[in-house]
Scaffold this motif. Structure first.
Motif, PDB file in Angstrom:
ATOM      1  N   UNK A  79       0.830  -1.151   0.248  1.00 15.70           N
ATOM      2  CA  UNK A  79       0.017  -0.143  -0.068  1.00 15.70           C
ATOM      3  C   UNK A  79       0.756   1.259  -0.203  1.00 15.70           C
ATOM      4  N   UNK A  80       2.110   1.137   0.746  1.00 12.87           N
ATOM      5  CA  UNK A  80       2.945   2.455   0.868  1.00 12.87           C
ATOM      6  C   UNK A  80       3.628   2.662  -0.392  1.00 12.87           C
ATOM      7  N   UNK A 103      -8.462  -2.351   6.628  1.00 15.25           N
ATOM      8  CA  UNK A 103      -8.044  -3.358   5.591  1.00 15.25           C
ATOM      9  C   UNK A 103      -8.460  -3.072   4.162  1.00 15.25           C
ATOM     10  N   UNK A 104      -7.517  -3.443   3.353  1.00 14.13           N
ATOM     11  CA  UNK A 104      -7.932  -3.564   1.882  1.00 14.13           C
ATOM     12  C   UNK A 104      -7.729  -5.031   1.432  1.00 14.13           C
ATOM     13  N   UNK A 105      -9.179  -5.402   1.065  1.00 15.25           N
ATOM     14  CA  UNK A 105      -9.321  -6.767   0.632  1.00 15.25           C
ATOM     15  C   UNK A 105      -9.824  -7.002  -0.812  1.00 15.25           C
ATOM     16  N   UNK A 158      -8.294   4.153  -1.656  1.00 13.37           N
ATOM     17  CA  UNK A 158      -9.561   3.744  -1.503  1.00 13.37           C
ATOM     18  C   UNK A 158      -9.596   2.034  -2.085  1.00 13.37           C
ATOM     19  N   UNK A 159     -10.612   1.430  -1.414  1.00 12.05           N
ATOM     20  CA  UNK A 159     -10.799   0.072  -1.815  1.00 12.05           C
ATOM     21  C   UNK A 159     -11.920   0.243  -2.694  1.00 12.05           C
ATOM     22  N   UNK A 176     -14.213   2.624   0.033  1.00 13.85           N
ATOM     23  CA  UNK A 176     -14.002   3.101   1.472  1.00 13.85           C
ATOM     24  C   UNK A 176     -12.582   3.397   1.545  1.00 13.85           C
ATOM     25  N   UNK A 177     -12.133   4.821   2.280  1.00 14.49           N
ATOM     26  CA  UNK A 177     -10.783   5.050   2.678  1.00 14.49           C
ATOM     27  C   UNK A 177     -10.238   4.099   3.442  1.00 14.49           C
ATOM     28  N   UNK A 178      -8.893   3.568   2.884  1.00 12.63           N
ATOM     29  CA  UNK A 178      -8.185   2.530   3.773  1.00 12.63           C
ATOM     30  C   UNK A 178      -7.053   3.039   4.230  1.00 12.63           C
ATOM     31  N   UNK A 179      -6.470   4.131   3.557  1.00 17.58           N
ATOM     32  CA  UNK A 179      -5.233   4.602   3.912  1.00 17.58           C
ATOM     33  C   UNK A 179      -5.029   6.130   3.363  1.00 17.58           C
TER      34      UNK A 179
END
Length: 133
Positions: free
Chosen positions: A55-56, A89-91, A115-116, A120-123
């Motif tokens: 994700x980073x 979480x990002x799934x 966002x996923x 949804x905001x995940x990070x």
């Protein structure tokens, strides 16, 4: 697909990690970039969530793409600092939206929302880059 600045599109092809991870630049122009990362099991932790380092990497690359879209083709933007906050979480596939907040003559700051697939905001990341060239 949105507009992709020509020199950003060229640079994307020169970054092996982008292809290896499967990142896709959806848009990169005028200081804004959208970069998509498809969900794949090898990128996940033991609970099926995309691992934080992946994700980073997406946040860093999307921020650089946004910044490069505001700069000249011969300029270079090494990352000098990044702070990332994982909000959930990002799934699924994830998409980074990066916006240049400030671009000075030597340092630029970019805000990245990840966002996923459901939106949804995940990070959230704040990334600083050196501006050179």
């Amino acid at each position: 697909m949105g507009k992709i600045c020509e020199h950003v599109a060229k640079r994307v092809g020169q970054v092996p990690a982008v292809g290896w991870l499967g990142m896709e630049v959806v848009e990169a122009d005028s200081g804004i970039a959208y970069v998509r990362l498809p969900y794949r099991a090898p990128m996940c932790n033991s609970r099926g969530m995309i691992q934080g380092g992946i994700v980073s990497a997406l946040a860093d690359f999307a921020g650089a793409a946004a910044l490069l879209s505001r700069l000249e083709a011969d300029q270079f933007t090494p990352t000098i600092e990044m702070s990332i906050h994982f909000l959930g979480p990002a799934r699924s596939d994830i998409t980074a939206e990066a916006r240049v907040l400030k671009c000075g003559s030597r340092i630029a700051t970019v805000l990245v929302h990840i966002r996923d697939a459901s939106g949804t905001l995940t990070a959230v990341a704040l990334v600083s880059y050196a501006v050179s060239g």
